[in-house]
Design an enzyme around this catalytic site. Structure first.
Site, short mmCIF file in Angstrom:
data_model
loop_
_atom_site.label_atom_id
_atom_site.label_comp_id
_atom_site.label_asym_id
_atom_site.label_seq_id
_atom_site.Cartn_x
_atom_site.Cartn_y
_atom_site.Cartn_z
N TYR A 14 0.75 -1.25 -0.05
CA TYR A 14 -0.27 0.07 0.02
C TYR A 14 0.90 1.37 -0.12
O TYR A 14 0.20 2.25 -0.03
CB TYR A 14 -0.87 0.13 1.15
CG TYR A 14 -1.82 -1.07 1.31
CD1 TYR A 14 -2.85 -1.23 0.39
CD2 TYR A 14 -1.78 -2.21 2.18
CE1 TYR A 14 -3.81 -2.50 0.54
CE2 TYR A 14 -2.58 -3.24 2.44
CZ TYR A 14 -3.69 -3.25 1.44
OH TYR A 14 -4.63 -4.31 1.46
N HIS A 19 -4.60 6.09 -1.25
CA HIS A 19 -5.13 6.02 0.07
C HIS A 19 -4.21 6.36 1.14
O HIS A 19 -4.31 6.62 2.50
CB HIS A 19 -5.59 4.60 0.45
CG HIS A 19 -7.14 4.72 0.92
ND1 HIS A 19 -7.94 5.72 1.07
CD2 HIS A 19 -7.96 3.67 1.51
CE1 HIS A 19 -9.25 5.31 1.41
NE2 HIS A 19 -9.23 3.92 1.68
N TYR A 64 -5.29 -0.65 9.36
CA TYR A 64 -5.94 -0.65 8.45
C TYR A 64 -6.89 0.45 8.25
O TYR A 64 -7.48 1.00 9.77
CB TYR A 64 -6.59 -1.75 7.87
CG TYR A 64 -5.47 -2.87 7.26
CD1 TYR A 64 -4.73 -2.94 6.04
CD2 TYR A 64 -4.94 -3.77 8.32
CE1 TYR A 64 -3.75 -3.71 5.74
CE2 TYR A 64 -4.00 -4.66 7.91
CZ TYR A 64 -3.39 -4.70 6.89
OH TYR A 64 -2.39 -5.40 6.37
N ASN A 66 -10.05 1.37 7.64
CA ASN A 66 -11.51 1.26 8.14
C ASN A 66 -11.34 1.11 9.50
O ASN A 66 -12.59 1.38 10.23
CB ASN A 66 -12.22 0.02 7.56
CG ASN A 66 -12.26 0.10 5.85
OD1 ASN A 66 -11.98 1.22 5.50
ND2 ASN A 66 -12.81 -0.62 5.37
N ASP A 91 -6.57 11.41 2.21
CA ASP A 91 -6.97 11.62 1.01
C ASP A 91 -8.47 11.83 0.68
O ASP A 91 -9.12 11.58 1.50
CB ASP A 91 -6.52 10.09 0.33
CG ASP A 91 -7.52 9.17 0.77
OD1 ASP A 91 -7.47 8.77 1.87
OD2 ASP A 91 -8.39 8.43 -0.08
#
Length: 191
Positions: A14, A19, A64, A66, A91
Site C-alpha cells: 500500500y 489512500h 488498516y 477502516n 486522501d
C-alpha cells in the site's frame, strides 16, 4: 499535546497508493521537524516532538484504514486529549490531485477512515487536512488503492509540502488561519 494523524494502510503493497497520502504527509512532517516515528503503541506507529514550540504526536495507525478510529481513540484516552487537539490528514477523491482543503469539522464524506474516527470519538468535530487524489474513472477501490502516475507524483510533492506547512500553521495559530492560507492551494505543477 497536539495529535496529528495521517491515515493509510500498513504494508509495502500500500506504500505509494492514493489512500496512503496521509502517511506520506506524516513522514514529511517528521522529516521537517526531526521527529522519529519509531515507537509502536496505540495500534499504530508514532513519534513525539515539537512543532513551533508545541508538543506533538505524529501517528500512523496500523489498523488498516477502516479501523483508524481505534488507534485515535486509544491516544485520545491515554493523553486525555480534546477534539480541538486532533488533526487528521487523509486522501480526498472529491479534490483533484494537487489541491488541499482544510476543515474544522464535518461528515465522513464517504471516507471509511474518517467514518471510523467519527464513530470512535462520537463527534464530527476535529480538524482535517484533505489532500486531493482525484476522481476515479471506474472502480473506487482500485482507484484509492492504486498508485499515482509519474506526473501525479510530481504534483503531490507540492501538496505534501503544503500540507506540512498547513499542519504547522494549525499548531502555531489555529484552523481558521490555516484555512484562509491554504484552502485555495493548488499545486503549480500540472498533469
Amino acid at each position: 499535546m497536539f495529535l496529528i494523524v495521517g491515515l493509510g494502510n500498513p504494508g509495502n503493497e500500500y506504500e505509494n497508493t492514493r489512500h496512503n497520502i496521509g502517511f506520506k504527509v506524516i513522514d514529511n512532517i517528521a522529516k521537517e521537524y526531526n521527529i522519529e516515528i519509531n515507537r509502536q503503541k496505540f495500534k499504530g506507529m508514532y513519534g513525539e516532538g515539537f512543532i513551533n514550540g508545541k508538543k506533538v504526536m505524529l501517528l500512523k495507525p496500523t489498523t488498516y484504514m477502516n479501523l483508524s478510529g481505534e488507534s485515535v481513540r486509544e491516544v485520545v484516552d491515554f493523553y486525555n486529549l480534546n477534539n480541538d487537539e486532533i488533526l487528521v490528514i487523509y486522501d480526498d477523491i472529491s479534490l483533484e490531485v494537487g489541491k488541499l482543503r482544510i476543515r474544522e469539522k464535518g461528515s465522513a464524506g464517504g471516507h471509511n477512515g474518517i467514518k471510523s474516527i467519527i464513530a470512535h470519538l462520537n463527534s464530527e468535530i476535529f480538524s482535517r487536512i484533505k489532500v486531493g487524489v482525484g476522481q476515479p474513472n471506474g472502480d473506487l477501490v482500485k482507484h484509492v488503492l492504486g498508485k499515482f502516475t509519474k506526473e501525479e507524483t510530481a504534483i503531490l510533492s507540492e501538496s505534501i509540502e503544503a500540507s506540512t506547512k498547513a499542519a504547522a500553521e494549525i499548531i502555531k495559530n489555529d484552523v481558521k488561519t490555516a484555512m484562509n492560507q491554504f484552502n485555495g492551494f493548488k499545486a503549480s505543477t500540472t498533469v
